[in-house]
Design a protein around this motif. Structure first.
Motif, PDB file in Angstrom:
ATOM      1  N   CYS A  42       0.837  -1.213   0.000  1.00  0.00           N
ATOM      2  CA  CYS A  42       0.000   0.000   0.000  1.00  0.00           C
ATOM      3  C   CYS A  42       0.867   1.256   0.000  1.00  0.00           C
ATOM      4  O   CYS A  42       0.545   2.229  -0.692  1.00  0.00           O
ATOM      5  N   ASP A  43       1.970   1.224   0.763  1.00  0.00           N
ATOM      6  CA  ASP A  43       2.891   2.364   0.763  1.00  0.00           C
ATOM      7  C   ASP A  43       3.503   2.563  -0.620  1.00  0.00           C
ATOM      8  O   ASP A  43       3.625   3.688  -1.101  1.00  0.00           O
ATOM      9  N   GLN A  44       3.893   1.457  -1.284  1.00  0.00           N
ATOM     10  CA  GLN A  44       4.449   1.559  -2.630  1.00  0.00           C
ATOM     11  C   GLN A  44       3.427   2.118  -3.611  1.00  0.00           C
ATOM     12  O   GLN A  44       3.754   2.960  -4.447  1.00  0.00           O
ATOM     13  N   LEU A  45       2.171   1.653  -3.503  1.00  0.00           N
ATOM     14  CA  LEU A  45       1.125   2.161  -4.396  1.00  0.00           C
ATOM     15  C   LEU A  45       0.871   3.642  -4.152  1.00  0.00           C
ATOM     16  O   LEU A  45       0.682   4.408  -5.100  1.00  0.00           O
ATOM     17  N   ALA A  46       0.862   4.051  -2.894  1.00  0.00           N
ATOM     18  CA  ALA A  46       0.662   5.467  -2.582  1.00  0.00           C
ATOM     19  C   ALA A  46       1.809   6.304  -3.146  1.00  0.00           C
ATOM     20  O   ALA A  46       1.588   7.383  -3.710  1.00  0.00           O
ATOM     21  N   PHE A  47       3.037   5.799  -3.009  1.00  0.00           N
ATOM     22  CA  PHE A  47       4.187   6.500  -3.567  1.00  0.00           C
ATOM     23  C   PHE A  47       4.077   6.589  -5.090  1.00  0.00           C
ATOM     24  O   PHE A  47       4.296   7.654  -5.676  1.00  0.00           O
ATOM     25  N   GLN A  48       3.730   5.469  -5.742  1.00  0.00           N
ATOM     26  CA  GLN A  48       3.605   5.473  -7.196  1.00  0.00           C
ATOM     27  C   GLN A  48       2.517   6.434  -7.653  1.00  0.00           C
ATOM     28  O   GLN A  48       2.693   7.137  -8.650  1.00  0.00           O
TER      29      GLN A  48
ATOM     30  N   ALA B 261       1.499   9.128  -6.046  1.00  0.00           N
ATOM     31  CA  ALA B 261       2.007  10.484  -5.828  1.00  0.00           C
ATOM     32  C   ALA B 261       3.000  10.872  -6.922  1.00  0.00           C
ATOM     33  O   ALA B 261       2.965  11.994  -7.443  1.00  0.00           O
ATOM     34  N   LEU B 262       3.872   9.936  -7.289  1.00  0.00           N
ATOM     35  CA  LEU B 262       4.838  10.189  -8.357  1.00  0.00           C
ATOM     36  C   LEU B 262       4.127  10.394  -9.693  1.00  0.00           C
ATOM     37  O   LEU B 262       4.438  11.321 -10.442  1.00  0.00           O
ATOM     38  N   PHE B 263       3.145   9.549  -9.980  1.00  0.00           N
ATOM     39  CA  PHE B 263       2.360   9.636 -11.204  1.00  0.00           C
ATOM     40  C   PHE B 263       1.654  10.982 -11.295  1.00  0.00           C
ATOM     41  O   PHE B 263       1.673  11.646 -12.334  1.00  0.00           O
ATOM     42  N   ASP B 264       1.037  11.414 -10.185  1.00  0.00           N
ATOM     43  CA  ASP B 264       0.320  12.687 -10.166  1.00  0.00           C
ATOM     44  C   ASP B 264       1.263  13.886 -10.234  1.00  0.00           C
ATOM     45  O   ASP B 264       0.873  14.962 -10.665  1.00  0.00           O
ATOM     46  N   ALA B 265       2.518  13.713  -9.795  1.00  0.00           N
ATOM     47  CA  ALA B 265       3.475  14.827  -9.796  1.00  0.00           C
ATOM     48  C   ALA B 265       4.047  15.095 -11.186  1.00  0.00           C
ATOM     49  O   ALA B 265       4.639  16.153 -11.411  1.00  0.00           O
ATOM     50  N   MET B 266       3.863  14.166 -12.110  1.00  0.00           N
ATOM     51  CA  MET B 266       4.381  14.367 -13.468  1.00  0.00           C
ATOM     52  C   MET B 266       3.670  15.557 -14.109  1.00  0.00           C
ATOM     53  O   MET B 266       2.443  15.637 -14.075  1.00  0.00           O
ATOM     54  N   PRO B 267       4.431  16.480 -14.694  1.00  0.00           N
ATOM     55  CA  PRO B 267       3.797  17.680 -15.257  1.00  0.00           C
ATOM     56  C   PRO B 267       3.038  17.410 -16.563  1.00  0.00           C
ATOM     57  O   PRO B 267       2.153  18.173 -16.912  1.00  0.00           O
TER      58      PRO B 267
END
Length: 183
Positions: A54-60, A62-68
């Motif tokens: 779940c932590d990995q999915l949350a990180f992914q 967040a990373l996915f959403d941070a892409m401009p």
């Protein structure tokens, strides 16, 4: 000579069976406790692994959403599985409005654009080749000069599961001063 063993009385037999019964009940209880302890350890390990996933999915996410740049994931039929915040902003649609839809469903893009892209996606899934294209593309709010990319993604079994894709709006990047692209 050998004298025959005297027969046990009823109460002696009950006592003997009771002792054996208590032995087996105690053995069963001990084995049950050990088994329960093992299951508790396995459950704790499972919960720890689940928390890590779940932590990995949350990180992914967040990373996915941070892409401009807008990015998306589509399944084998071209239905939207996931997108980032930039995708939602670029198409002026929330994910829950377009989740599970193909481009040709709903009013995501103009009909001609949606049909062309959907056909390209399906053909690309069949050929399993990545695609990188610079093109002018008609969106609902006008024509945009974009660098578009789509690549197939695979499951752990090696079978194609869908497409990852996105685009960079060239004019937007130039106007923001982030792109030193020469025309």
């Amino acid at each position: 000579g050998i004298a025959p063993r005297p027969a046990l009385s009823f109460w002696q037999q009950i006592s003997r069976w009771g002792c054996w019964g208590m032995f087996f009940v105690s053995l069963f209880a001990l084995l049950s406790l050990l088994w329960n302890r093992r299951l508790a350890v396995l459950i704790k390990r499972h919960r720890d692994v689940e928390k890590d996933l779940c932590d990995q999915l949350a990180f992914q996410q967040a990373l996915f959403d941070a892409m401009p740049d807008p990015m998306f994931v589509r399944d084998l039929q071209g239905r939207l599985i996931k997108c980032n915040k930039s995708y939602e902003e670029a198409l002026s649609k929330r994910f829950d409005q377009v989740q599970g839809l193909r481009l040709i469903e709903g009013n995501i893009l103009p009909r001609e654009t949606a049909e062309m892209l959907h056909a390209e996606f399906i053909a690309q899934i069949e050929t399993r080749k990545p695609r990188f294209t610079r093109r002018l593309l008609l969106f609902n709010n006008g024509v945009r000069d974009i660098d578009q990319w789509t690549v197939p993604f695979y499951g752990t079994d090696g079978h194609v599961r869908g497409l990852l894709g996105g685009w960079t709006d060239i004019e937007l990047r130039k106007s923001e001063g982030r792109c030193q692209c020469a025309r």
